[in-house]
Design a protein around this motif. Structure first.
Motif, mmCIF file in Angstrom:
data_model
loop_
_atom_site.group_PDB
_atom_site.id
_atom_site.type_symbol
_atom_site.label_atom_id
_atom_site.label_comp_id
_atom_site.label_asym_id
_atom_site.label_seq_id
_atom_site.Cartn_x
_atom_site.Cartn_y
_atom_site.Cartn_z
ATOM 1 N N VAL A 85 20.492 -12.346 9.103
ATOM 2 C CA VAL A 85 20.849 -10.983 8.684
ATOM 3 C C VAL A 85 21.876 -11.100 7.562
ATOM 4 C CG1 VAL A 85 21.744 -8.745 9.445
ATOM 5 C CG2 VAL A 85 20.485 -10.194 11.062
ATOM 6 N N SER A 86 21.615 -10.408 6.448
ATOM 7 C CA SER A 86 22.541 -10.480 5.319
ATOM 8 C C SER A 86 23.774 -9.609 5.588
ATOM 9 C CB SER A 86 21.840 -10.013 4.047
ATOM 10 O OG SER A 86 21.517 -8.644 4.172
ATOM 11 N N ARG A 87 24.784 -9.693 4.674
ATOM 12 C CA ARG A 87 26.034 -8.939 4.878
ATOM 13 C C ARG A 87 25.794 -7.433 4.917
ATOM 14 N NH1 ARG A 87 30.143 -12.177 0.916
ATOM 15 N NH2 ARG A 87 30.270 -14.058 2.168
ATOM 16 N N ASP A 88 24.793 -6.993 4.132
ATOM 17 C CA ASP A 88 24.530 -5.547 4.138
ATOM 18 C C ASP A 88 23.543 -5.143 5.232
ATOM 19 O OD1 ASP A 88 22.457 -6.837 2.981
ATOM 20 O OD2 ASP A 88 22.336 -5.608 1.185
ATOM 21 N N GLY A 89 23.301 -6.024 6.148
ATOM 22 C CA GLY A 89 22.534 -5.660 7.343
ATOM 23 C C GLY A 89 21.023 -5.822 7.218
ATOM 24 N N HIS A 90 20.540 -6.377 6.100
ATOM 25 C CA HIS A 90 19.095 -6.568 5.947
ATOM 26 C C HIS A 90 18.662 -7.886 6.580
ATOM 27 C CE1 HIS A 90 19.673 -3.643 2.602
ATOM 28 N NE2 HIS A 90 18.555 -3.182 3.145
ATOM 29 N N LEU A 91 17.448 -7.852 7.099
ATOM 30 C CA LEU A 91 16.895 -9.092 7.658
ATOM 31 C C LEU A 91 16.445 -9.999 6.515
ATOM 32 C CD1 LEU A 91 14.676 -7.724 10.574
ATOM 33 C CD2 LEU A 91 16.832 -8.943 10.781
ATOM 34 N N THR A 92 16.776 -11.245 6.597
ATOM 35 C CA THR A 92 16.319 -12.187 5.562
ATOM 36 C C THR A 92 15.292 -13.134 6.179
ATOM 37 O OG1 THR A 92 18.134 -13.675 6.082
ATOM 38 C CG2 THR A 92 18.479 -12.143 4.264
ATOM 39 N N PRO A 93 14.159 -13.303 5.498
ATOM 40 C CA PRO A 93 13.101 -14.160 6.066
ATOM 41 C C PRO A 93 13.479 -15.637 5.967
ATOM 42 C CG PRO A 93 12.502 -13.435 3.881
ATOM 43 C CD PRO A 93 13.813 -12.775 4.186
ATOM 44 N N PRO A 94 12.834 -16.475 6.776
ATOM 45 C CA PRO A 94 13.099 -17.912 6.636
ATOM 46 C C PRO A 94 12.587 -18.417 5.286
ATOM 47 C CG PRO A 94 11.267 -17.539 8.125
ATOM 48 C CD PRO A 94 11.817 -16.196 7.787
ATOM 49 N N ILE A 95 13.284 -19.348 4.704
ATOM 50 C CA ILE A 95 12.895 -19.868 3.380
ATOM 51 C C ILE A 95 12.813 -21.389 3.461
ATOM 52 C CG2 ILE A 95 13.485 -19.950 0.922
ATOM 53 C CD1 ILE A 95 15.356 -17.586 1.417
ATOM 54 N N ARG A 96 11.830 -21.933 2.808
ATOM 55 C CA ARG A 96 11.713 -23.398 2.689
ATOM 56 C C ARG A 96 11.911 -23.769 1.220
ATOM 57 N NH1 ARG A 96 7.591 -27.628 5.308
ATOM 58 N NH2 ARG A 96 9.227 -27.504 6.840
ATOM 59 N N LEU A 97 12.861 -24.640 0.967
ATOM 60 C CA LEU A 97 13.179 -25.020 -0.413
ATOM 61 C C LEU A 97 12.931 -26.509 -0.624
ATOM 62 C CD1 LEU A 97 16.551 -23.107 -0.817
ATOM 63 C CD2 LEU A 97 14.375 -22.462 -1.801
ATOM 64 N N ARG A 98 12.537 -26.832 -1.847
ATOM 65 C CA ARG A 98 12.365 -28.248 -2.186
ATOM 66 C C ARG A 98 13.719 -28.854 -2.526
ATOM 67 N NH1 ARG A 98 7.987 -31.338 -4.710
ATOM 68 N NH2 ARG A 98 9.894 -32.502 -4.826
ATOM 69 N N THR A 99 13.900 -30.080 -2.133
ATOM 70 C CA THR A 99 15.189 -30.714 -2.391
ATOM 71 C C THR A 99 15.245 -31.328 -3.781
ATOM 72 O OG1 THR A 99 14.351 -32.702 -1.376
ATOM 73 C CG2 THR A 99 15.690 -31.257 0.003
ATOM 74 N N GLY A 100 14.091 -31.527 -4.387
ATOM 75 C CA GLY A 100 14.076 -32.100 -5.737
ATOM 76 C C GLY A 100 14.097 -33.618 -5.738
ATOM 77 N N LEU A 101 13.989 -34.213 -4.583
ATOM 78 C CA LEU A 101 13.908 -35.678 -4.536
ATOM 79 C C LEU A 101 12.570 -36.130 -5.112
ATOM 80 C CD1 LEU A 101 15.322 -36.469 -0.997
ATOM 81 C CD2 LEU A 101 16.302 -37.183 -3.165
ATOM 82 N N PRO A 102 12.498 -37.332 -5.673
ATOM 83 C CA PRO A 102 11.215 -37.755 -6.244
ATOM 84 C C PRO A 102 10.154 -37.913 -5.169
ATOM 85 C CG PRO A 102 12.758 -39.578 -6.170
ATOM 86 C CD PRO A 102 13.528 -38.361 -5.788
ATOM 87 N N ARG A 103 8.917 -37.720 -5.574
ATOM 88 C CA ARG A 103 7.834 -37.979 -4.628
ATOM 89 C C ARG A 103 6.697 -38.700 -5.341
ATOM 90 N NH1 ARG A 103 5.472 -32.065 -2.951
ATOM 91 N NH2 ARG A 103 5.346 -31.295 -5.062
ATOM 92 N N PRO A 104 5.852 -39.363 -4.597
ATOM 93 C CA PRO A 104 4.781 -40.116 -5.254
ATOM 94 C C PRO A 104 3.701 -39.179 -5.776
ATOM 95 C CG PRO A 104 4.626 -40.324 -2.878
ATOM 96 C CD PRO A 104 5.836 -39.518 -3.139
ATOM 97 N N TRP A 105 3.068 -39.563 -6.848
ATOM 98 C CA TRP A 105 1.941 -38.791 -7.365
ATOM 99 C C TRP A 105 0.995 -39.704 -8.134
ATOM 100 C CZ3 TRP A 105 2.207 -39.511 -12.553
ATOM 101 C CH2 TRP A 105 3.452 -39.527 -13.177
#
Lengths: 403, 127
Positions: free
Chosen positions: B23-43
């Protein structure tokens, strides 16, 4: 979902798919059971292999209690394509499901400790040495052996395993082929499924109907399993003609047929597989006998007490196995709105859709001898982890206070 | 004939981090978020020719991710499997969770072979 024609016959389409696989995959093998579908597929694949002068692996897992006619057919096919086949006739001690006995819910084919009772001895070209495959361990399940073999056979190269299933056979098989959205396929071809590492399953005859299979056999004069002729003579419909080992959860309904078709083999099957004779007598029944369709409880019992009574009637090891499953089932629902325990029965529609728990569902699983409790939404436990699972469940049952 | 390339996705469990719903400071529900860390990955990318901006025109391949050999937290043993049609490819493999190596490959008759930058240049001029 509406079918969209490709503008070619199913035969042509299958040939094109097979040719494409030969173009792309360095390693190829056929999973062969001796049935009509896998026979048709083997003929198609071997025609392509002959054309290209390539050798193809053929995997046949011998389940010991099989019709002699099937074995004859397999030998005939292997001899027919001998110069282009690398045969893997596997006759190893593999654990198989026995749905017709609560005393022996699993049995082991070619069990070295019961060699005198074997229904038949494997042919000389069969693989009977347990050290032949690095991944093999005695008593592993058939469902574990097949993908492990694929991995082993691929030798780290891209490998295709031809499987003769058709979408027409069942909803499950349709889903296997048309797995868009959840499965990974080779180059976007929907008739392939990525299995593991470098292994893909390929379904070249996925769009064939049963009529197409027999038309192919007849039109091109290919050899087929004569067991189907016997089944036809016995009055079976096309969909009833199954050749796989007949003690499985789904297959046991065809057990009554065994002694009609091959009485000489049946005598040995009865001596070897616990419950085979009783199963053959009663498996066509419905109701409490087999748990099929509607079931009833005895006067004065609730479904919960009836489940308790059924559990008491089981041998200790089987009872303990079912108690683990039931405890997990009850506990799972307790955490999801059934804190005071699950009801005795609910709307049958909800029960069959597995939307709500009830003791009647548990009774049905017990009467059906549904060993892995698939009717209670469980899946099969992998055999190497079963002992660990038992130990974990022992602690959990104590903690939960269920059984 | 296709070849297959296996690359380990080291520290795969660090590729993303999750911010749970709240819940944000103004009382809104915030959804779960998945973020990339930016670590290298194989490609692995197929080289299709020259590109005026990037030097090489590439098509990145979608791998199959295999967890069969993974450890419990996913820090090692997760492999990406790429199917390589005959052609030239650029590959980034992970040597450690933050260390990578890039090289070129030739896929031919179901086999992969590493090639040098010079060989790649010669091939590029020929297309």
């Amino acid at each position: 979902m509406a079918k969209i024609g490709l503008g070619v016959s199913v035969y042509q389409a299958a040939c094109e798919r097979i040719s494409y696989v030969f173009d792309c995959f360095p390693r190829i093998y056929v999973s062969f059971s001796g049935g009509k579908d896998s026979s048709a597929m083997l003929h198609l694949v071997m025609e392509e292999a002959r054309k290209r002068n390539r050798t193809v692996g053929v995997l046949f897992v011998d389940l010991e209690g099989q019709y002699k006619l099937t074995i004859d057919h397999i030998q005939e096919c292997l001899a027919l394509y001998a110069e282009h086949i690398e045969p893997y006739w596997v006759a190893l001690p593999i654990a198989l499901r026995n749905a017709v006995s609560v005393f022996e819910p699993k049995w082991m084919c070619f069990d070295p400790e019961r060699q005198v009772d074997w229904i038949r001895t494997p042919p000389p070209n069969a693989i009977t040495d347990e050290t032949r495959f690095s991944f093999f361990r005695r008593g592993m399940e058939f469902e574990e052996f097949v993908p492990e073999f694929g991995d082993w056979y691929s030798q780290g190269q891209l490998c295709a395993c031809f499987v003769g299933i058709r979408a027409d056979e069942s909803l499950n098989r349709y889903r296997t082929v048309n797995g868009s959205g959840w499965k990974s396929s080779f180059e976007g071809k929907p008739w392939t499924t990525w299995m593991s590492r470098t292994l893909y399953n390929v379904y070249p005859i996925y769009d064939w109907k049963v009529d197409d299979v027999w038309t192919y056999h007849g039109k091109y004069g290919k050899c087929h399993n004569l067991l189907y002729d016997r089944m036809h003579q016995a009055g079976l419909t096309l969909s009833q003609m199954r050749i796989c080992q007949p003690y499985g959860d789904d297959q046991r309904r065809g057990l009554w047929l065994f002694h009609l078709i091959e009485p000489e083999t049946w005598a040995r099957v009865v001596a070897r597989v616990n419950g085979a004779n009783g199963g053959a007598l009663y498996v066509q029944e419905s109701g409490n006998m087999t748990g099929y369709r509607s079931i009833s409880k005895p006067e004065g019992h609730t479904w919960e007490s009836f489940a308790g009574m059924l559990l008491e009637s089981l041998p200790p090891s089987t009872r303990d196995h079912y108690q683990d499953k039931i405890a997990t089932f009850v506990h799972w629902w307790q955490d999801r709105g059934y804190g005071r325990g699950i009801p005795d029965e609910v709307d049958p529609k909800q029960e069959s859709a597995r939307e709500a728990p009830s003791w009647r569902r548990i009774c049905k699983a017990l009467l059906r001898n549904d060993y892995w409790c698939k009717g209670l939404s469980f899946t099969q436990t992998k055999s190497p982890y079963y002992e660990k699972y038992k130990a974990v469940m022992k602690k959990r049952r104590l903690k939960w206070g269920i059984y | 004939m296709f070849a297959t390339l296996r690359l380990e996705s080291k520290a795969d469990h660090l590729q993303y981090f999750d911010i749970p719903a709240g819940v944000s400071r103004d009382g809104h529900l915030t959804p779960p978020i998945r973020l990339r860390t930016g670590l290298p990955r194989p490609w692995c990318a197929r080289i299709t020719g020259a590109d005026p901006t990037y030097g090489l025109a590439r098509e990145f391949l979608k791998p199959n991710k295999g967890y069969l050999d993974a450890n419990r937290n996913g820090s090692s043993g997760i492999y990406l499997y790429f199917n390589l049609a005959p052609g030239i490819y650029e590959v980034q493999e992970m040597l450690a969770w933050n260390l990578t190596r890039r090289y070129f490959l030739r896929s031919e008759a179901g086999q992969c072979q590493e090639i040098s930058l010079q060989e790649m240049d010669i091939w590029l001029k020929s297309v």
